[in-house]
Design an enzyme around this catalytic site. Structure first.
Site, short mmCIF file in Angstrom:
data_model
loop_
_atom_site.label_atom_id
_atom_site.label_comp_id
_atom_site.label_asym_id
_atom_site.label_seq_id
_atom_site.Cartn_x
_atom_site.Cartn_y
_atom_site.Cartn_z
N LYS A 74 0.81 -1.22 0.00
CA LYS A 74 0.00 0.00 0.00
C LYS A 74 0.85 1.27 0.00
CE LYS A 74 -3.62 -2.34 2.70
NZ LYS A 74 -2.85 -3.44 3.26
N HIS A 144 5.86 -8.57 -0.43
CA HIS A 144 5.87 -7.43 0.47
C HIS A 144 6.66 -7.79 1.74
CE1 HIS A 144 3.18 -5.23 -2.02
NE2 HIS A 144 2.14 -5.99 -1.79
N LYS A 298 -3.63 8.46 -8.12
CA LYS A 298 -2.92 9.60 -8.71
C LYS A 298 -1.49 9.26 -9.12
CE LYS A 298 -5.37 13.29 -6.23
NZ LYS A 298 -5.18 14.43 -5.30
N GLY A 299 -0.78 8.59 -8.20
CA GLY A 299 0.63 8.31 -8.46
C GLY A 299 1.48 9.56 -8.44
#
Length: 331
Positions: A74, A144, A298-299
Protein backbone atom coordinates in the site's frame (compact mmCIF):
# COMPACT_ATOMS: atom_id res chain seq x y z
CA UNK A 1 -18.83 -6.52 6.56
CA UNK A 2 -18.87 -10.26 5.84
CA UNK A 3 -15.40 -11.86 5.96
CA UNK A 4 -15.86 -13.18 2.43
CA UNK A 5 -15.94 -9.57 1.22
CA UNK A 6 -12.49 -8.82 2.62
CA UNK A 7 -9.22 -9.21 0.68
CA UNK A 8 -7.78 -12.69 1.21
CA UNK A 9 -4.78 -11.36 3.14
CA UNK A 10 -7.15 -10.01 5.79
CA UNK A 11 -9.50 -12.98 6.11
CA UNK A 12 -8.50 -15.76 8.50
CA UNK A 13 -10.29 -18.71 6.92
CA UNK A 14 -7.13 -20.54 5.78
CA UNK A 15 -5.24 -20.66 9.06
CA UNK A 16 -3.85 -24.02 10.17
CA UNK A 17 -4.15 -25.19 13.76
CA UNK A 18 -0.36 -25.02 14.06
CA UNK A 19 -0.38 -21.38 12.97
CA UNK A 20 -3.26 -20.54 15.30
CA UNK A 21 -1.19 -21.91 18.17
CA UNK A 22 1.76 -19.79 17.08
CA UNK A 23 -0.43 -16.69 16.77
CA UNK A 24 -1.68 -17.14 20.34
CA UNK A 25 1.91 -16.72 21.56
CA UNK A 26 2.70 -13.64 19.47
CA UNK A 27 2.20 -9.94 20.25
CA UNK A 28 -1.08 -8.76 18.70
CA UNK A 29 -2.66 -5.44 17.83
CA UNK A 30 -6.04 -4.34 16.54
CA UNK A 31 -5.75 -1.97 13.59
CA UNK A 32 -8.41 0.24 12.02
CA UNK A 33 -11.63 -1.52 11.00
CA UNK A 34 -11.14 -3.98 13.87
CA UNK A 35 -8.78 -6.32 12.04
CA UNK A 36 -6.07 -7.99 14.10
CA UNK A 37 -2.41 -8.25 13.22
CA UNK A 38 0.38 -10.12 14.98
CA UNK A 39 4.12 -9.60 15.15
CA UNK A 40 6.36 -12.35 13.81
CA UNK A 41 10.13 -11.97 13.42
CA UNK A 42 9.80 -8.22 13.99
CA UNK A 43 7.11 -7.64 11.35
CA UNK A 44 3.33 -7.21 11.68
CA UNK A 45 1.02 -9.40 9.58
CA UNK A 46 -2.66 -10.18 9.19
CA UNK A 47 -3.20 -13.79 10.21
CA UNK A 48 -3.76 -15.03 6.65
CA UNK A 49 -0.62 -13.24 5.48
CA UNK A 50 1.39 -14.84 8.27
CA UNK A 51 0.17 -18.25 7.11
CA UNK A 52 1.48 -17.42 3.64
CA UNK A 53 4.82 -16.26 5.06
CA UNK A 54 5.20 -19.47 7.05
CA UNK A 55 4.30 -21.59 4.03
CA UNK A 56 6.85 -19.66 1.97
CA UNK A 57 9.58 -20.14 4.56
CA UNK A 58 8.89 -23.88 4.72
CA UNK A 59 8.59 -24.54 1.03
CA UNK A 60 10.11 -21.94 -1.28
CA UNK A 61 13.15 -23.15 -3.21
CA UNK A 62 14.63 -20.30 -5.24
CA UNK A 63 16.17 -20.63 -8.67
CA UNK A 64 19.24 -18.54 -9.39
CA UNK A 65 17.41 -16.91 -12.31
CA UNK A 66 14.43 -15.80 -10.19
CA UNK A 67 13.52 -12.12 -10.14
CA UNK A 68 11.63 -10.90 -7.07
CA UNK A 69 9.99 -7.47 -7.07
CA UNK A 70 9.61 -6.19 -3.52
CA UNK A 71 7.86 -3.20 -1.95
CA UNK A 72 6.12 -2.10 1.22
CA UNK A 73 2.37 -2.84 0.83
CA UNK A 74 0.00 0.00 0.00
CA UNK A 75 2.99 2.32 -0.41
CA UNK A 76 1.24 3.29 -3.57
CA UNK A 77 -0.54 0.58 -5.52
CA UNK A 78 0.49 2.53 -8.61
CA UNK A 79 4.15 2.29 -7.56
CA UNK A 80 4.22 -1.52 -7.40
CA UNK A 81 1.95 -1.79 -10.44
CA UNK A 82 4.32 0.39 -12.46
CA UNK A 83 7.43 -1.59 -11.45
CA UNK A 84 5.74 -4.86 -12.36
CA UNK A 85 4.59 -3.52 -15.72
CA UNK A 86 8.03 -2.12 -16.59
CA UNK A 87 9.75 -5.38 -15.67
CA UNK A 88 7.29 -7.45 -17.68
CA UNK A 89 7.73 -5.16 -20.69
CA UNK A 90 11.53 -5.38 -20.51
CA UNK A 91 11.56 -9.16 -20.21
CA UNK A 92 8.98 -9.64 -22.97
CA UNK A 93 11.56 -8.30 -25.45
CA UNK A 94 13.20 -11.74 -25.41
CA UNK A 95 9.94 -13.10 -26.87
CA UNK A 96 9.95 -10.41 -29.55
CA UNK A 97 6.89 -8.76 -28.05
CA UNK A 98 6.52 -5.08 -28.82
CA UNK A 99 4.12 -2.79 -27.00
CA UNK A 100 1.83 -2.86 -30.03
CA UNK A 101 1.44 -6.64 -30.16
CA UNK A 102 -2.15 -7.71 -29.57
CA UNK A 103 -1.01 -10.64 -27.41
CA UNK A 104 1.24 -8.60 -25.12
CA UNK A 105 0.57 -9.83 -21.55
CA UNK A 106 -0.06 -6.31 -20.23
CA UNK A 107 -2.98 -5.91 -22.63
CA UNK A 108 -4.96 -8.85 -21.31
CA UNK A 109 -3.94 -9.18 -17.66
CA UNK A 110 -3.37 -6.86 -14.71
CA UNK A 111 0.34 -6.56 -13.74
CA UNK A 112 -0.51 -8.09 -10.34
CA UNK A 113 -2.01 -11.08 -12.11
CA UNK A 114 1.11 -11.53 -14.23
CA UNK A 115 3.49 -11.13 -11.27
CA UNK A 116 1.90 -12.86 -8.26
CA UNK A 117 2.78 -12.14 -4.64
CA UNK A 118 4.65 -15.01 -2.99
CA UNK A 119 3.03 -14.94 0.44
CA UNK A 120 -0.45 -13.75 -0.61
CA UNK A 121 -0.96 -15.59 -3.92
CA UNK A 122 1.52 -18.43 -4.39
CA UNK A 123 2.01 -19.78 -0.86
CA UNK A 124 -1.22 -18.65 0.78
CA UNK A 125 -2.74 -22.13 1.13
CA UNK A 126 0.21 -24.52 0.92
CA UNK A 127 3.96 -24.79 1.42
CA UNK A 128 4.03 -26.96 -1.70
CA UNK A 129 1.96 -25.13 -4.32
CA UNK A 130 1.72 -26.09 -7.97
CA UNK A 131 4.39 -23.99 -9.67
CA UNK A 132 3.74 -25.30 -13.17
CA UNK A 133 2.77 -21.82 -14.39
CA UNK A 134 6.29 -20.64 -13.49
CA UNK A 135 8.07 -23.02 -15.83
CA UNK A 136 9.52 -20.13 -17.83
CA UNK A 137 12.89 -18.70 -16.85
CA UNK A 138 13.34 -16.25 -15.28
CA UNK A 139 10.46 -16.70 -12.87
CA UNK A 140 9.01 -13.28 -12.11
CA UNK A 141 7.58 -13.02 -8.59
CA UNK A 142 6.75 -10.32 -6.05
CA UNK A 143 6.58 -9.89 -2.30
CA UNK A 144 5.87 -7.43 0.47
CA UNK A 145 7.90 -9.43 3.00
CA UNK A 146 10.80 -7.70 4.73
CA UNK A 147 14.16 -9.04 3.65
CA UNK A 148 14.78 -10.85 6.92
CA UNK A 149 11.70 -13.02 6.34
CA UNK A 150 13.30 -14.39 3.15
CA UNK A 151 16.89 -14.61 4.37
CA UNK A 152 17.04 -18.34 5.11
CA UNK A 153 15.41 -19.24 1.80
CA UNK A 154 17.57 -16.94 -0.32
CA UNK A 155 20.95 -16.97 1.46
CA UNK A 156 22.50 -19.46 -0.99
CA UNK A 157 20.70 -18.15 -4.07
CA UNK A 158 21.89 -15.75 -6.77
CA UNK A 159 18.37 -14.59 -7.58
CA UNK A 160 17.80 -10.87 -8.06
CA UNK A 161 15.62 -8.57 -5.96
CA UNK A 162 14.31 -5.19 -7.07
CA UNK A 163 12.99 -3.09 -4.20
CA UNK A 164 11.01 0.07 -4.84
CA UNK A 165 9.97 2.62 -2.22
CA UNK A 166 8.67 6.16 -2.01
CA UNK A 167 8.52 9.09 0.39
CA UNK A 168 7.01 7.90 3.67
CA UNK A 169 4.44 10.70 3.77
CA UNK A 170 3.08 9.75 0.36
CA UNK A 171 3.18 6.11 1.46
CA UNK A 172 0.92 6.95 4.39
CA UNK A 173 -1.62 8.84 2.26
CA UNK A 174 -1.66 6.13 -0.38
CA UNK A 175 -2.34 3.55 2.32
CA UNK A 176 -5.20 5.66 3.68
CA UNK A 177 -6.91 5.86 0.30
CA UNK A 178 -6.28 2.23 -0.63
CA UNK A 179 -7.55 0.80 2.65
CA UNK A 180 -10.60 3.09 2.48
CA UNK A 181 -11.32 1.85 -1.04
CA UNK A 182 -11.09 -1.87 -0.30
CA UNK A 183 -13.20 -1.46 2.84
CA UNK A 184 -15.66 0.71 0.90
CA UNK A 185 -15.58 3.55 3.41
CA UNK A 186 -15.07 7.29 3.09
CA UNK A 187 -11.41 8.33 3.54
CA UNK A 188 -12.25 10.68 6.41
CA UNK A 189 -9.95 12.49 8.83
CA UNK A 190 -10.58 10.18 11.78
CA UNK A 191 -9.54 7.19 9.69
CA UNK A 192 -6.41 9.03 8.55
CA UNK A 193 -5.54 9.83 12.17
CA UNK A 194 -5.96 6.16 13.10
CA UNK A 195 -3.70 5.00 10.28
CA UNK A 196 -1.23 7.77 11.12
CA UNK A 197 -0.99 6.57 14.72
CA UNK A 198 -0.28 2.96 13.71
CA UNK A 199 2.13 4.14 11.03
CA UNK A 200 4.16 6.23 13.48
CA UNK A 201 4.40 3.60 16.21
CA UNK A 202 5.21 0.85 13.71
CA UNK A 203 2.18 -1.32 14.45
CA UNK A 204 0.85 -1.34 10.90
CA UNK A 205 0.58 -4.09 8.29
CA UNK A 206 4.13 -5.24 7.40
CA UNK A 207 5.47 -2.46 9.63
CA UNK A 208 7.53 -0.84 10.89
CA UNK A 209 7.98 0.71 7.46
CA UNK A 210 11.45 2.12 8.26
CA UNK A 211 12.73 -1.36 9.17
CA UNK A 212 11.27 -2.72 5.95
CA UNK A 213 13.03 -0.08 3.83
CA UNK A 214 16.33 -0.20 5.72
CA UNK A 215 16.64 -3.96 5.30
CA UNK A 216 16.61 -3.71 1.51
CA UNK A 217 18.64 -0.49 1.46
CA UNK A 218 21.51 -1.99 3.46
CA UNK A 219 21.54 -5.18 1.40
CA UNK A 220 21.61 -3.14 -1.83
CA UNK A 221 24.79 -1.46 -0.59
CA UNK A 222 26.34 -4.77 0.46
CA UNK A 223 25.33 -6.75 -2.62
CA UNK A 224 24.42 -4.41 -5.51
CA UNK A 225 24.64 -7.24 -8.06
CA UNK A 226 21.68 -8.99 -6.50
CA UNK A 227 19.63 -6.23 -4.85
CA UNK A 228 18.57 -3.06 -6.66
CA UNK A 229 17.05 -0.25 -4.60
CA UNK A 230 14.80 2.10 -6.57
CA UNK A 231 12.85 5.20 -5.57
CA UNK A 232 9.51 6.17 -7.05
CA UNK A 233 10.47 9.84 -7.09
CA UNK A 234 13.52 9.10 -9.25
CA UNK A 235 11.46 6.85 -11.52
CA UNK A 236 9.04 9.73 -12.08
CA UNK A 237 11.74 12.37 -12.54
CA UNK A 238 14.14 10.33 -14.69
CA UNK A 239 12.08 7.50 -16.23
CA UNK A 240 14.43 6.76 -19.13
CA UNK A 241 17.53 6.59 -16.95
CA UNK A 242 15.72 4.41 -14.42
CA UNK A 243 14.48 2.00 -17.10
CA UNK A 244 18.05 1.62 -18.36
CA UNK A 245 19.22 1.01 -14.80
CA UNK A 246 16.52 -1.63 -14.29
CA UNK A 247 17.27 -3.33 -17.62
CA UNK A 248 20.99 -3.48 -16.83
CA UNK A 249 20.33 -4.98 -13.41
CA UNK A 250 17.96 -7.60 -14.85
CA UNK A 251 20.62 -8.64 -17.35
CA UNK A 252 18.72 -7.47 -20.40
CA UNK A 253 20.33 -4.09 -21.21
CA UNK A 254 18.81 -1.87 -23.84
CA UNK A 255 20.69 -1.82 -27.12
CA UNK A 256 21.79 1.36 -28.81
CA UNK A 257 19.31 0.62 -31.59
CA UNK A 258 16.47 0.28 -29.08
CA UNK A 259 17.35 3.59 -27.48
CA UNK A 260 17.57 5.37 -30.81
CA UNK A 261 14.41 3.82 -32.23
CA UNK A 262 12.16 5.13 -29.47
CA UNK A 263 11.69 1.76 -27.81
CA UNK A 264 12.12 3.27 -24.34
CA UNK A 265 9.32 5.73 -25.03
CA UNK A 266 7.13 2.84 -26.21
CA UNK A 267 7.65 1.04 -22.90
CA UNK A 268 6.98 4.20 -20.91
CA UNK A 269 3.75 4.79 -22.81
CA UNK A 270 2.58 1.18 -22.50
CA UNK A 271 3.34 1.09 -18.76
CA UNK A 272 2.12 4.59 -17.91
CA UNK A 273 -0.61 4.71 -15.28
CA UNK A 274 -2.71 6.65 -17.73
CA UNK A 275 -2.54 3.86 -20.31
CA UNK A 276 -2.76 0.92 -17.90
CA UNK A 277 -5.77 2.37 -16.08
CA UNK A 278 -7.57 2.92 -19.39
CA UNK A 279 -7.30 -0.73 -20.45
CA UNK A 280 -10.50 -2.73 -20.08
CA UNK A 281 -8.73 -5.49 -18.17
CA UNK A 282 -7.82 -2.97 -15.45
CA UNK A 283 -11.28 -1.40 -15.25
CA UNK A 284 -13.00 -4.70 -14.45
CA UNK A 285 -12.12 -7.84 -12.55
CA UNK A 286 -10.48 -8.49 -9.19
CA UNK A 287 -7.34 -9.91 -7.65
CA UNK A 288 -7.77 -11.47 -4.22
CA UNK A 289 -11.12 -9.72 -3.89
CA UNK A 290 -9.59 -6.30 -4.61
CA UNK A 291 -10.91 -4.49 -7.70
CA UNK A 292 -8.30 -3.92 -10.39
CA UNK A 293 -9.22 -0.23 -10.52
CA UNK A 294 -8.04 0.27 -6.93
CA UNK A 295 -4.45 -0.32 -8.05
CA UNK A 296 -4.49 2.99 -9.91
CA UNK A 297 -4.83 6.36 -8.22
CA UNK A 298 -2.92 9.60 -8.71
CA UNK A 299 0.63 8.31 -8.46
CA UNK A 300 1.73 11.87 -7.73
CA UNK A 301 4.90 12.85 -5.87
CA UNK A 302 4.24 15.07 -2.84
CA UNK A 303 0.49 14.45 -2.71
CA UNK A 304 0.72 14.12 1.08
CA UNK A 305 0.99 17.90 1.48
CA UNK A 306 -2.68 18.13 0.54
CA UNK A 307 -3.78 15.97 3.47
CA UNK A 308 -1.27 15.99 6.35
CA UNK A 309 -1.49 18.64 9.05
CA UNK A 310 1.73 20.51 9.94
CA UNK A 311 1.88 18.47 13.16
CA UNK A 312 1.64 15.19 11.27
CA UNK A 313 4.23 16.36 8.77
CA UNK A 314 6.68 17.35 11.50
CA UNK A 315 6.23 14.10 13.40
CA UNK A 316 7.03 12.00 10.34
CA UNK A 317 10.10 14.17 9.70
CA UNK A 318 11.29 13.48 13.24
CA UNK A 319 10.72 9.75 12.88
CA UNK A 320 12.59 9.63 9.57
CA UNK A 321 15.52 11.54 11.04
CA UNK A 322 15.69 9.24 14.06
CA UNK A 323 15.18 5.88 12.32
CA UNK A 324 17.33 6.48 9.25
CA UNK A 325 20.16 8.27 11.01
CA UNK A 326 23.56 6.94 9.95
CA UNK A 327 22.14 4.74 7.19
CA UNK A 328 22.99 7.05 4.31
CA UNK A 329 19.36 6.85 3.17
CA UNK A 330 17.47 10.11 2.90
CA UNK A 331 13.98 11.17 1.83
Amino acid sequence: MDSKDLPVNIRDDKISEETKKLISSLPSYTVSQGQKICQYQGCWYYYNTLQGVLNFQRGFQPQDTDIILASFPKSGPALTTWLKALTVALLERSKNHSSSDADHPLLYDNPHGIVPCLEIDVYRESSNPNLAKFSASPRLLSTHMPLQAMHENLKHSSCKIVYVCRNLKDTLISSWFFVSAIHKIEPNRSFLESIFKSFCNGTNYYGPVWEHILGYWRRSLEDPKHVLFMRYEEMKAEPRDQIKKLANFLGCPLTKQEEESGFVDEILDLCSLRNLSSLEVNQTGKINNVDHKFYFRKGEVGDSKNYLTPEMDNKIDMIIQEKLQGSGLMF
